[in-house]
Structure formats: C-alpha cells, structure tokens
Scaffold this active site. Structure first.
Site, short mmCIF file in Angstrom:
data_model
loop_
_atom_site.label_atom_id
_atom_site.label_comp_id
_atom_site.label_asym_id
_atom_site.label_seq_id
_atom_site.Cartn_x
_atom_site.Cartn_y
_atom_site.Cartn_z
CE LYS A 2 5.28 5.16 6.87
NZ LYS A 2 5.46 6.59 7.14
CB CYS A 19 16.41 51.70 -5.60
SG CYS A 19 17.97 51.25 -4.82
CD GLU A 68 -2.24 -1.33 2.91
OE1 GLU A 68 -1.98 -0.45 3.75
OE2 GLU A 68 -2.92 -2.33 3.17
NE ARG A 87 1.78 6.24 15.73
CZ ARG A 87 2.87 6.22 14.98
NH1 ARG A 87 2.96 7.01 13.94
NH2 ARG A 87 3.85 5.41 15.27
CB CYS A 103 20.28 47.34 -2.34
SG CYS A 103 19.73 49.03 -2.57
#
Ligand code: AMP
Length: 659
Positions: A112, A404, A110, A133, A419
């Site tokens: 997971k 800028c 299957e 759980r 910058c």
C-alpha cells in the site's frame, strides 16, 4: 531524413529512453544525450508548430501555469479501503469473502503505497486528463503536473476508445531527502514526510515546479475500459504493464495464510521499495466475484488494507548533544547510529527534556528502539536494558550553557532548563531571526541565512546593530548583491516606523507573544511608560498574569536590554503605540460579551476592550452600547435584540479595536 521524420524519430527515441529509465529502471541513454536530443526536438517543434502534440516528450518539462484546478467528477469513484490490523482480522475478512463466494478464492497482495491516489484517463490511446482522488467522487484536474511524471505513458500502443487507470503518485524517498536537505539550506520549512511533499508538488500551479519535484507513480487498477474485457485483476495488471505503465509489485496467493506471509514479507522488505508504504492491500483476484460482493458506502467488500504498526528499529545512542533555543531552553537530542526508518535515514532522535531522559533512563551507549510515526522527528520508544554495556552512567543535562558557559536554571513551573546568559550567542542568531520575522519587525529579506552571514561577518551582534548596517558592507556578503543589500536597508528603514506592539513582540521576552505585545502597547502607549512600570502595575493589567509580569519586569531591568533599547532609540526606531491611545477609542462605551468567540477568549476580548477605555459588563441593559455575540449566543443576544442594542460579530469587534 527530413526534419519531420527526424522529429518523429526523436520523439520515439526519447519516449523509449524515458520508459527504460523510469519504468524499467534500466537506463540506456546518458543524461547528456537525453538533454541534447530533447533540445533538438524542441527546436524542431518550434520550427514546425503544425506538428505539436500533447504526447511529445517536450510536454513533460512543465511550464504551463494553472490559475486553479478544475473539478473532475470521477466516472468510477475512487474508493477507500477497509483496514485490518491483525491476522485475526484478516482471516475474518477472508471468511466473509468465502461465505459469499464459495471456497476457491485467489487473492492478490500489493504494497500500500503511501502517496496520493489519482485517476489517469486515456482516449483513443492518448493521455487526456488526470485527476486527484478528492473525496472519491470529485477530484481536481492536475493533468499538466501529471504529464511531468516520466513513468506515465502519454500514448498507449493500444488505442482503446476509453481507459481509466488508477495509481498512487509518490515522491521517491531519495528525492524527498534531497528536497528537504535543499529546503533546509535555504532556511525554508521542511516537508514532514514524502506524502506531504508529493501532495504539495502535485498541487503546484506551476507545472515546472512540479516537474522539478521528480514524482513517480505505481498503478494498481483499471477503473474503466472500453473495448477490452478482463477476467482477473492480475490480467489487468499484465495488460497495464504491456501498455508500459509502471505497475505495482504484486503477489498472487491461493490461501489467506499465503496472503499473510506475503504481507509479512512486504513489511520486512519495506525499506527496499523506493516509496513509503503504510500497509499491504489484499484484493480478490476474480473480477466477477468483485461484482457480486460489491461495496459498502465507503469501501469495496472484496479488498482489505493490512496496516503495519509504525516502524521501529534498534539503534545505538552514540552521544547526547544539547541545543540552546532562542529563549535559552536547553534541548537534548540523541545522536544515534544511522538507521533507515520509514523512508529516511535517521541519525538523531529528540529527547525532549531532562524528565524524559530520567524517566526512560536513557544513557550514552544504550541500545534503544527508535520510532518514526509518520512525522519527521523520530523518538526513542524504549531502552533495551539487557544490551546496556558496562560502565554507563545516568545522563544529566549540563549545569552550564554548552554555548556560552553561563549557569542554567530550571523553570519554576516546568520541565525546561534554560541558559541565563543574556548575551548567549546561541540565542543571538535565533533572537535576530525572531526580531526580523514577519509577525515581529517584519524585515523582508532578513531570513536565517542572511542573519547567519551577518553574524559570521561580524557585522551584527544584537538587533540594535541592524540599524547601523550600510548597504556597501551588506553587498559584500555571500549570495548578496547591490540590489538585495539596498532592499534590505530599505526594509530596515521601513521597520523603524512599526507599531510598538511589534517591537515588544520582537524583543523575545519570555511569555510575551503577539497578543501580549498588543495589550501592553495599547495600555502604556509608549515604551518608556512600560519600562517605568513596576511588576505590580503590570500584574494589574487584565490578561497579564503574575509570571508574565515578572518576566517583563526582569527583562527591562537587565543591562543588556537597556543597552538594546538605547541603541534602537538612537537609530530612530518608533517607541510609540500607533493605535488610539488608551482610554480614548472606546471611552464611555459598555460591552457585553456572549457566546463563544472563535479567536479571542472572552477574557482576552475584555482586556482588549478595557485597554482602549471601554467597559465590559455581565448583563444587558438599556445602558449597554454593544453586545458582542459569538457562537451559540443565548438569552443575552435575545435581550439585546429586544432592546434594540447593536450586535457585533467577533470580526466587527476586532476591526473596531483596530481602529
Ligand atoms: P485509505 O484511504 O487509507 O482507506 O486507503 C486507500 C488508499 O490507499 C487509496 O486512496 C489508494 O490510493 C491507496 N493505495 C495505495 N496503494 C494501493 C494499492 N496497491 N491498492 C489499492 N489502493 C492503494
């Protein structure tokens, strides 16, 4: 048909529609009809309260608010799984099983599901309780939130006295993407992955919120059944399907080689699942065999989880764009050809900095391997050199700020390129957001979205402009109203009275975080004294290093900073430290620090004490006023006790400093 019959009929019809839509993935009723009928059912239930029932479709919309979650002791523990990482390890697992049980073995494989495990309890066919759980033995009761998951049947056709089913709750990948897109629009923090989003949603106290999160489930085990016996795992899954559960996709295999193939196929097809998977689970099919094998302290011996390596996919670098952060750092990002990866569509990957690009020699046009290891920001693992088209060139960050146009400069001490423009609009937004943030000036209601609106409307440029805002102007903004505008003005007004330390942090001076803000405020007492301090004087303060001192001095010298300070002064913003002035609060007191302090480093604690006029000494004597004892304090603590000197915890020291 009388109303009672109509009510029953509607319940059946709506549950059937739920089942077809959410379990069979085969909708038969339009949303419009569904909502319409649900409303009618609600009306009827309100009129006939004696017909209320916990399995009615109306119970799925949420609305009950839990204070906290009660503990649930699992009747059968929700065990973990042993991991295997290769076919070799998988074969070894198979050998162990065969040695114990003999040759004829059947496995079920299957996917997971990467979600959260829950146990669903049914009594006489009715869903009565669902729990997380937790640690496997004890979980939390999240029944109301689970009830909102449409694929969980609220009543089963066969009313066994007791049935406990285990499954994995997840947030479908599509829902996750939509949710994050919405959170982003609202300027809220995003969930890192669907699992975190599902966990957060399942533990919502308000089940309406949980309902809105559209969680789903895949069930994969019967933990307990009274009144039915099963021979194989596949039988149990078939039974669960007959009871209208959404059952995990699975493949029965008669050899481990076949199981290996099934695992590989699931891995290749992982994108097709609506949920994230992080592996495949191989389980012994025969239930009597499971009994014989039993469990270790942690996991059953009859199952193994094959873990897939993090998903990687090739994509192409279409462009490299550069973002400018609040502190002016230029961060390069690769725009890549959209690729589905670990549950989401990836369109960009972080490139960190110039050094990273240079080291991997990443170029525009390159085919690269992109990886997402559970978290949200994908990265580039490698460049596929043999696929590099002709004419590409090595990439270099621009030498001017893309926003800028100011020149950029590389940090003396690191990989960052910044910058240098103090008025850079890219920094403006972030600067304002930072200024208003909780740990800075704490201006409620001034989040990123509002700041953006203010900037767009041209109402503010820098933090100094905030205090000139008028409620009438703010009320005109999109998604604002009179009330929120007034609240914002009130929050601004309130922030004027903040302690100097907040203002210093709010300036966003490089290297000056909250702690440095506090140290500076305590040391100088007011902003003007700090402004007048030389770089040397700053360096002399304990815990202010040379780089920080330089950064502070440079910031205060810049004309833009001076301009900002003057506009704040004119607005009446407090420039004084509200804490006890330096040299007074702890004057004449001598402290000895011992052991490991949890929050403050020793150096920092010493600086804070000294900033308030206290002395810090290395050894305990009769003259010591206090000993501050952290974790694993040793002989100094003992000496303090012998001499009868008061001993403080770190918390007590902190509250003394705050006073
Ligand atoms: P771990 O906790 O990593 O050892 O893995 C065990 C977890 O995988 C359990 O909490 C299960 O909830 C989860 N899981 C997801 N899909 C399955 C599946 N098909 N079969 C068994 N466990 C699964």
């Amino acid at each position: 048909m009388d109303e009672r019959e109509e009510l029953e009929a509607l319940r059946r019809e709506l549950e059937q529609a739920n089942y077809e839509y959410y379990v069979l993935d085969n909708p038969t009723m339009t949303d419009y009809d569904f909502d319409h009928k649900l409303r009618r059912l609600e009306e009827l239930e309100a009129k006939h309260p004696d017909l209320a029932s916990p399995d009615s479709p109306t119970q799925r919309v949420g609305g009950k608010v839990a204070e906290g979650f009660a503990e649930v002791v699992h009747r059968v523990p929700l065990e973990s799984l042993q991991d295997v990482f290769s076919l070799k390890e998988l074969t070894e697992f198979d050998q162990r099983v065969r040695e114990a049980l003999g040759e004829e073995i059947e496995y079920d494989v299957e996917p997971k599901v990467d979600g959260l495990s829950v146990a669903l309890e049914y009594e006489n066919g009715l869903f009565v309780r669902g729990a997380t759980r937790g640690d496997g033995q004890v979980g939390e009761d999240v029944t109301e939130n689970l009830r909102t998951i449409r694929s969980i049947p609220l009543r089963l056709s066969e009313a066994l006295p007791s049935l406990i089913v285990r499954g994995e709750v997840y947030m479908p990948k599509k829902v996750f993407e939509d949710l994050n897109a919405q959170l982003e629009l609202q300027g809220k923090s995003l969930f890192a992955n669907p699992r975190n989003a599902a966990a957060g949603s399942l533990r919502q106290h308000d089940s309406k919120v949980a309902a809105a999160r559209k969680l789903d489930i895949q069930v994969f085990n019967i933990q307990w059944a009274e009144g039915r016996t099963f021979r194989t795992h596949t039988e149990t899954l078939d039974y669960l399907a007959s009871q209208r559960f959404k059952v995990i996709p699975h493949k029965t295999c008669t050899t481990i080689a076949q199981a290996g193939e099934a695992i590989a196929r699931m891995g290749d097809g992982r994108e097709e699942y609506p949920f994230d998977i992080d592996g495949a689970v191989v389980k012994l099919n025969d239930l009597a065999g499971r009994e014989r094998l039993g469990s270790t302290a942690k996991f059953p011996r009859w199952a193994a989880a094959y873990k897939y390596p993090p998903e990687r996919k090739p994509s192409k670098v279409l462009d490299i764009v550069v973002q400018v952060g609040r502190t002016g750092v230029l961060t390069p990002k690769a725009v890549v050809e959209p690729v589905r990866l670990a549950g989401t569509t990836v369109t960009s990957a972080t490139l960190h900095n110039q050094d990273f690009i240079t080291e991997k020699d990443i170029r525009i046009g390159d085919t690269v391997l992109v990886q997402k290891a559970g978290e949200i920001i994908p990265e580039i693992v490698a460049v596929e050199r043999d696929k590099r088209p002709e004419g590409t060139v090595p990439y270099h960050l621009p030498d001017r700020c893309p926003v800028c146009g100011a020149p950029v400069a590389r940090d003396e001490d690191g990989a960052h390129i910044r910058c240098t423009g103090a008025e850079c609009p890219a920094q403006r937004l972030r600067h304002l957001v930072h200024f208003a943030s909780r740990d800075a000036m704490d201006i409620e209601g001034l989040g990123p979205a509002v700041v953006e609106n203010l900037l767009e409307a041209g109402l503010v440029q820098s933090p100094g402009d905030l205090y000139a805002l008028k409620a009438e102007d703010v009320a005109e903004l999109e998604r604002m109203g009179k009330k929120s505008a007034e609240n914002l003005i009130a929050a601004l007004e309130k922030s004027k009275g903040n302690d100097l330390s907040r203002l210093l942090f709010a300036f966003g001076i490089r290297q000056v975080g909250q702690k440095a803000g506090k140290i500076l405020a305590a040391h100088f007492g007011d902003l003007d004294s700090l402004m007048a301090a030389s770089e040397e004087a700053l360096t002399a303060i304990p815990d202010i290093g040379a780089i920080t001192a330089h950064s502070i001095a440079a910031w205060f010298q810049s004309p833009q900073s001076r301009h900002l300070i003057e506009s704040l002064r004119a607005a009446g913003v407090n420039f004084k430290s509200l804490e006890a002035p330096a040299g007074e609060a702890l004057a004449g007191k001598t402290f000895v620090l011992t052991g490991t302090l949890e929050h403050l480093g020793r150096k920092e604690a010493a600086a804070l004490i000294e900033a308030q006029g206290g002395k810090v000494s290395g050894s305990v004597s009769k003259k010591t006023s206090y000993v501050v004892a952290g974790e694993a304090a040793g002989s100094k603590l003992q000496k303090a006790r012998e001499l009868g000197i008061p001993v403080l915890t770190e918390g007590e020291l902190l509250s003394m400093l705050e006073r």
